[in-house]
Design a protein around this motif. Structure first.
Motif, PDB file in Angstrom:
ATOM      1  N   GLY A 223      -0.700  14.367  -4.527  1.00  0.00           N
ATOM      2  CA  GLY A 223      -1.383  13.420  -5.405  1.00  0.00           C
ATOM      3  C   GLY A 223      -0.811  12.024  -5.395  1.00  0.00           C
ATOM      4  O   GLY A 223      -1.372  11.104  -6.015  1.00  0.00           O
ATOM      5  N   HIS A 224       0.315  11.815  -4.708  1.00  0.00           N
ATOM      6  CA  HIS A 224       0.894  10.476  -4.607  1.00  0.00           C
ATOM      7  C   HIS A 224       0.281   9.757  -3.406  1.00  0.00           C
ATOM      8  O   HIS A 224      -0.084  10.375  -2.411  1.00  0.00           O
ATOM      9  CB  HIS A 224       2.410  10.555  -4.452  1.00  0.00           C
ATOM     10  N   GLY A 225       0.200   8.450  -3.485  1.00  0.00           N
ATOM     11  CA  GLY A 225      -0.384   7.664  -2.407  1.00  0.00           C
ATOM     12  C   GLY A 225      -1.827   7.327  -2.704  1.00  0.00           C
ATOM     13  O   GLY A 225      -2.570   8.140  -3.281  1.00  0.00           O
ATOM     14  N   ASP A 226      -2.234   6.114  -2.339  1.00  0.00           N
ATOM     15  CA  ASP A 226      -3.605   5.694  -2.630  1.00  0.00           C
ATOM     16  C   ASP A 226      -4.441   5.430  -1.381  1.00  0.00           C
ATOM     17  O   ASP A 226      -5.638   5.186  -1.474  1.00  0.00           O
ATOM     18  CB  ASP A 226      -3.597   4.441  -3.524  1.00  0.00           C
TER      19      ASP A 226
ATOM     20  N   VAL B 133       0.840  -1.191   0.000  1.00  0.00           N
ATOM     21  CA  VAL B 133       0.000   0.000   0.000  1.00  0.00           C
ATOM     22  C   VAL B 133       0.879   1.246   0.000  1.00  0.00           C
ATOM     23  O   VAL B 133       1.849   1.334   0.754  1.00  0.00           O
ATOM     24  CB  VAL B 133      -0.939   0.004   1.222  1.00  0.00           C
ATOM     25  N   GLU B 134       0.551   2.220  -0.845  1.00  0.00           N
ATOM     26  CA  GLU B 134       1.279   3.493  -0.878  1.00  0.00           C
ATOM     27  C   GLU B 134       0.526   4.483  -0.001  1.00  0.00           C
ATOM     28  O   GLU B 134      -0.585   4.909  -0.331  1.00  0.00           O
ATOM     29  CB  GLU B 134       1.397   4.020  -2.305  1.00  0.00           C
ATOM     30  N   LEU B 135       1.120   4.849   1.113  1.00  0.00           N
ATOM     31  CA  LEU B 135       0.417   5.612   2.134  1.00  0.00           C
ATOM     32  C   LEU B 135       0.625   7.112   2.049  1.00  0.00           C
ATOM     33  O   LEU B 135       1.710   7.588   1.692  1.00  0.00           O
ATOM     34  CB  LEU B 135       0.885   5.166   3.531  1.00  0.00           C
ATOM     35  N   VAL B 136      -0.426   7.825   2.440  1.00  0.00           N
ATOM     36  CA  VAL B 136      -0.322   9.218   2.859  1.00  0.00           C
ATOM     37  C   VAL B 136      -0.539   9.180   4.367  1.00  0.00           C
ATOM     38  O   VAL B 136      -1.583   8.736   4.840  1.00  0.00           O
ATOM     39  CB  VAL B 136      -1.396  10.100   2.188  1.00  0.00           C
ATOM     40  N   HIS B 137       0.458   9.617   5.136  1.00  0.00           N
ATOM     41  CA  HIS B 137       0.454   9.315   6.577  1.00  0.00           C
ATOM     42  C   HIS B 137       1.143  10.440   7.335  1.00  0.00           C
ATOM     43  O   HIS B 137       2.230  10.879   6.948  1.00  0.00           O
ATOM     44  CB  HIS B 137       1.188   7.983   6.786  1.00  0.00           C
ATOM     45  N   ASN B 138       0.524  10.926   8.399  1.00  0.00           N
ATOM     46  CA  ASN B 138       1.149  11.973   9.226  1.00  0.00           C
ATOM     47  C   ASN B 138       2.154  11.336  10.185  1.00  0.00           C
ATOM     48  O   ASN B 138       1.951  11.250  11.388  1.00  0.00           O
ATOM     49  CB  ASN B 138       0.097  12.803   9.967  1.00  0.00           C
TER      50      ASN B 138
END
Length: 449
Positions: A102-105, A78-83
């Protein structure tokens, strides 16, 4: 991203870049600027994540649990967007979405317990992990019931899958009448002889009668039931059995899940991290991760700064253990007691806004259990004298206590006397200051805040 939001995002990124160049850090600043310009930015940016989002909230362990979940999901591709840096209010969440460009799903966000009801509707998560509620910063957040009521409103309105700690009565109650996933500890050999003074949730939320505990593990976490109305601990579908606590080195346990059973060797110490791992496992499985990915992620997780991280400095290993409320402090103390020999400590107590101005909680923490094993302690921070007094009353001899309010000088004093491991136990803002100090000395790299 629409044109209207694009220019606002550019302005917010520019403000963040300017702040970093000026040496001020500012993890949350771009998000705060963006939300001023576009109050609905979190929802608009999150809607672009093709696989959705998940939210983690708790009083203790949010950052570590989120790191565990991230390791699990990333192991599965999984490609994360994460704080990742723990900025968990609206500005921090917005900044993480903004930085993704826009990167991460999939979005994985730890959220401050008091901000959950405001951020959750914006993120519209697929799953919400609620791990624990302990007394923390009463001057900022009020009594536990205040946050429990806010969480109950979220639980009643959300469409997300709830992942709840079966051993926390306040949290378990949120799953009543819901199709929730529960996790908990099933190894009663870890039970304490009696409830700690710092325990919080002692009364049934259904009828107000005192809970009866069949086993107490950590603060008010345990196996509970109400003799009056019959409310009882839910049976967890994800649990820990055969738990072995290896002092500050880590913990081992059997992870029991609907997907099977697996042995976990956790590189983080304490029963509190076993709970963090259980929450991460339950959330990961709920999001479709395989049991193999869960185990691999838990084995590979690295400590977040200040949460059982070890650095080398002045010829000594320095172990950093964040303490910020009675329940968390007690688990750190309990973990240190498992270690042989005496301890050298750097104890830092601040009363800044993010710590809570009321530091009377140190009198509820059970420093007495560690007092016989303290060789020397340097007390620092804005409330260093009060911490020294607390340790004196706990039984640490006065000639073993040194007071030096300034952190820089206190660190040098602590390092200079002794050759073994030094254990630093800072409160939240003290941990951030210690990070900056270590970075300035070249011990760690990069900005943290």
């Amino acid at each position: 991203m629409s044109g209207g939001l694009a220019w606002k995002a550019a302005v917010a990124r520019g403000a963040g870049a300017l702040s970093r160049r000026s040496g001020r850090g500012g993890t949350s600043l771009p998000g705060k600027v963006l939300l001023r310009l576009a109050p609905d930015a979190i929802g608009r940016l999150a809607s672009g994540l093709s696989r959705g989002t998940a939210v983690i909230s708790a009083t203790n362990g949010k950052t570590t649990t989120a790191a565990m979940v991230a390791a699990v999901l990333e192991h599965g591709g999984v490609e994360l967007v994460h704080n990742r840096q723990g900025a968990n209010m609206a500005g921090g969440v917005a900044s993480s979405l903004l930085a993704a460009r826009g990167h991460g799903d999939f979005g994985l966000f730890e959220v401050d317990e008091f901000w959950l009801d405001r951020i959750e509707p914006e993120l519209a998560p697929k799953a919400i992990l609620l791990a624990n509620l302990f007394r923390d910063q009463l001057d900022r957040y009020g009594e536990l019931e205040t946050i429990a009521d806010r969480w109950a409103a979220v639980a009643a309105s959300t469409r997300a899958q709830l992942v709840l700690n079966a051993d926390d009565p306040l949290v378990a109650d949120l799953g009543r009448g819901r199709d929730a996933v529960f996790f908990g500890v099933e190894d009663r050999s870890l039970a304490m002889a009696q409830m700690q003074h710092a325990a919080d949730a002692k009364h049934c939320r259904t009828c107000g009668s005192p809970y009866r505990y069949d086993a107490i593990f950590l603060g008010h976490l345990g196996h509970f039931h109400c003799d009056v109305c019959g409310a009882t601990r839910p049976v967890p579908s994800v649990s820990a059995q055969d738990v072995v606590l290896d002092g500050v080195r880590g913990a081992r346990f059997s992870l029991v899940t609907p997907a099977g059973r697996a042995e976990v060797s956790l590189p983080l110490p304490g029963l509190y991290n076993v709970y963090n791992a259980l929450g991460a496992a339950a959330l990961g499985l709920s999001l479709g991760a395989s049991l193999d990915d869960v185990v691999a992620g838990l084995h590979a997780v690295a400590p977040a700064f200040g949460r059982a991280e070890s650095v080398r400095m002045g010829g000594r290993d320095v172990l950093l253990l964040l303490v910020k409320n009675p329940a968390g402090a007690n688990e750190v103390l309990r973990t240190l007691v498992l270690e042989e020999g005496e301890h050298d400590l750097l104890a830092v107590l601040n009363d800044r806004t993010a710590d809570g101005k009321d530091v009377s909680w140190v009198w509820d923490a059970d420093f007495e259990v560690l007092a016989p094993k303290v060789r020397r302690v340097v007390c620092a921070g804005t409330r260093a004298p009060e911490l020294a007094l607390r340790l004196k009353y706990a039984g640490v001899p006065e000639d073993r206590i040194v007071v030096e309010a300034e952190l820089d000088a206190a660190l040098d004093l602590a390092l200079a006397d002794g050759s073994g491991r030094l254990v630093a136990i800072p409160t939240y803002t003290a941990m951030l200051e210690l990070r900056e100090l270590l970075a300035s000395r070249g011990v760690v790299r990069g900005q943290f805040t």
